[in-house]
Enzyme design. Structure first.
Site, PDB file in Angstrom:
ATOM      1  N   CYS A   1       0.870  -1.187   0.000  1.00 44.71           N
ATOM      2  CA  CYS A   1       0.000   0.000   0.000  1.00 44.71           C
ATOM      3  C   CYS A   1       0.896   1.222   0.000  1.00 44.71           C
ATOM      4  CB  CYS A   1      -0.888  -0.010   1.227  1.00 44.71           C
ATOM      5  SG  CYS A   1      -1.964   1.418   1.308  1.00 44.71           S
ATOM      6  N   LEU A   2       1.045   1.806  -1.169  1.00 42.16           N
ATOM      7  CA  LEU A   2       1.926   2.959  -1.292  1.00 42.16           C
ATOM      8  C   LEU A   2       1.274   3.895  -2.301  1.00 42.16           C
ATOM      9  CD1 LEU A   2       4.622   4.239  -0.563  1.00 42.16           C
ATOM     10  CD2 LEU A   2       5.702   2.903  -2.345  1.00 42.16           C
TER      11      LEU A   2
END
Ligand SMILES: [Zn+2]
Ligand SMILES: [Zn+2]
Lengths: 157, 394
Positions: free
Chosen positions: A90-91
């Site tokens: 999750c970036l």
């Protein structure tokens, strides 16, 4: 299609040239498919991931660089922003904050930065996120260190 | 064949090519050949319907397996969609929707019978699978060629990783020749594999050239179609499937011979130009980078200088800062040729955003379609605010 291929080729050459400069990242293109890459990144120092080597899988879409590459950890990692089972990351820059000025190499750097600075407020790994959010930094660190030993260092021995 | 006389627009060439004397008695029963407009309209309709099927397949895929998988298997989905459409229509011996719309139907052979199942299957394979497979093989060879070319030129650090494939491929040569005694056969094999290796290495540079040839072939087919009015698709030409008109014969339908003449002229000019240049190696090289050849030729040899230093007017390259110091260490960092951060090549038609960053025209407009913000500083931009910097030597 042609544009993405050309750009990946440029990146490939750049990676070859920059390898010696940045020993923390080893980015390799799949021998038969320029849209598949793998990277080995060293865990940043002074983090629980220090000493580990983590493998990342890149899957580059044909619309690249208009679309971000899909990246996931192949090596198990205990991190709030990485899915423990799938390795999904999750970036923001891999999602809605993507910009075509990023390269595969710089994405690797961003991931290393993420490893050093977890973001517990958008967790993909709830256990890890909860540990950090509840302030149990030591608990998080020991878990992360354990998984680093188990998964990211075993290949060396 | 008989229908050439009946359908008043059936061209004379038909009679010449397939003069079937025995069918003279059945002449009145023949349907006229389909006219070009009908075939083209039918093909267009078919394309449209096939794309509906493809989109449906894609949506189904996305719901079943998620967007990621759907995107990864986009080409396969497309193949599936087209296959489905043609198998369900042509494959099952019926008209396609487009053909039905235009009142035409497929015939084959000298007697103008409906095509046999084998011929229809052949057509479907030509129409759908062959392009996909060709594209697949070509891209695989191209990427392998790129890897090969680079494992040769890569020095030092790159070797341990890429030597493995390099040796694996080159290994087939010596292995096969040492396995057998030194016969001509083995020597031939060795030479063949060497040739193959050479071919694989050259393929990435040849690719644009081959594509161009393919385009020419398609155009040549179109030209023939305009003249003879038989086969609109190469796949139908290969499978020998023609069309007859089964609707109510109506007014005179136009013929497209004049277009054929124009295409012929164009092809002749292209051929003449190709002959004049003659220098194939230079073509392959120049297709690779359409811009100023001299700069690129040199840049290609010592791997290109990447990245943000190309955008000279950038006070705020926060995320590019670590790249610039590394790349300036080596050869002449900003050699006057400035790079675009999006394609990492020399800028073509440099275009400035309102925030002062400069990219290629194509690169920045494409990104602007995707997301209207500057790739480097995220300043909101609009298409209309992009300025192509024509009168400046960037
Ligand atoms: Zn560009
Ligand atoms: Zn900007």
């Amino acid at each position: 299609m042609q544009a993405s291929r050309a750009r990946l080729f440029k990146e490939y050459k750049e990676v070859q040239r920059e390898k010696a400069v940045d020993p923390d990242i080893q980015l390799v293109c799949d021998e038969s498919n320029i849209f598949k890459w793998t990277a080995l990144v060293k865990g940043p120092s002074e983090t629980p991931y220090e000493g580990g080597v983590f493998q990342l899988a890149f899957s580059v879409p044909e619309q690249y660089p208009l679309q971000p590459p899909q990246v996931r950890f192949l090596t198990k990692i205990f991190h709030p922003n990485v899915h423990f089972k799938t390795g999904e990351i999750c970036l923001d820059i891999l999602k809605n904050a993507w910009s075509p000025a990023w390269t595969l190499q710089s994405v690797c750097r961003a991931i290393i930065a993420l490893m050093a600075h977890p973001e517990p407020d958008s967790p993909l790994n709830c256990d890890s996120g909860n540990l950090l959010r509840s302030g149990d930094v030591r608990g998080y660190q020991s878990m992360a260190r354990m998984y680093t030993r188990l998964a990211a260092m075993s290949k060396k021995g | 064949m008989g229908w050439g006389h009946l359908g008043r627009h059936g061209s004379d060439s038909d009679d010449g090519t397939e003069a079937g004397p025995s069918t003279a008695a059945t002449e009145p029963r023949r349907f006229p050949l389909a006219a070009q407009p009908e075939m083209m309209r039918a093909a267009e309709k078919d394309d449209q319907y096939a794309s509906f099927v493809y989109e449906a397949c894609r949506d189904a895929f996305r719901h079943l397996f998620g967007t990621r998988v759907a995107v990864a298997y986009q080409n396969e989905t497309k193949l599936l969609g087209q296959m489905l459409y043609y198998v369900l229509t042509t494959g099952s011996g019926q008209q396609t929707l487009g053909e039905e719309y235009c009142d035409i139907t497929q015939v084959a052979g000298t007697y103008g019978l409906p095509p046999t199942p084998a011929r229809r299957a052949l057509f479907i394979v030509y129409q759908t699978a062959i392009p996909y497979i060709a594209e697949r093989i070509s891209s695989r060879i191209a990427s392998r060629g790129i890897v090969l070319a680079d494992s040769e030129s890569a020095e030092g650090f790159g070797e341990n990783v890429h030597r493995s494939h390099g040796s694996q491929i080159t290994g087939t040569g010596p292995l096969s020749s040492s396995g057998q005694s030194v016969t001509t056969l083995s020597r031939l094999k060795g030479r063949l594999s060497a040739f193959w290796l050479h071919f694989v290495q050259r393929w990435p540079t040849m690719l644009p050239f081959v594509r161009e040839l393919l385009q020419l072939a398609i155009r040549a087919n179109l030209m023939l179609f305009y003249f003879e009015g038989l086969y609109y698709h190469i796949s139908k030409r290969a499978a020998g499937i023609r069309y007859v008109f089964i609707g109510k014969a109506s007014n005179q339908r136009p013929r497209y011979q004049i277009l054929g003449v124009f295409l012929l002229i164009q092809l002749c000019i292209i051929a003449a130009e190709g002959l004049r240049r003659r220098n194939f190696t230079s073509i392959a090289g120049s297709v690779h980078q359409a811009s100023f050849a001299s700069h690129d030729r040199s840049a290609e040899h010592y791997l290109p200088v990447l990245n943000e230093e190309g955008t000279l007017a950038t006070p705020d390259v926060d995320k590019g800062s670590w790249v610039s110091d590394s790349s300036s260490s080596e050869h002449h960092a900003a050699s006057g040729v400035s790079k675009c951060t999006l394609c990492l090549s020399d800028r073509q038609y440099p275009t400035a955003t309102s925030c002062g960053h400069v990219f290629c025209w194509n690169c920045i407009t494409e990104w602007c379609n995707e997301k209207p913000e500057c790739p480097l500083c995220r300043t909101p931009i609009t298409h209309s605010s992009l300025v192509c910097v024509y009168h400046s030597d960037f």
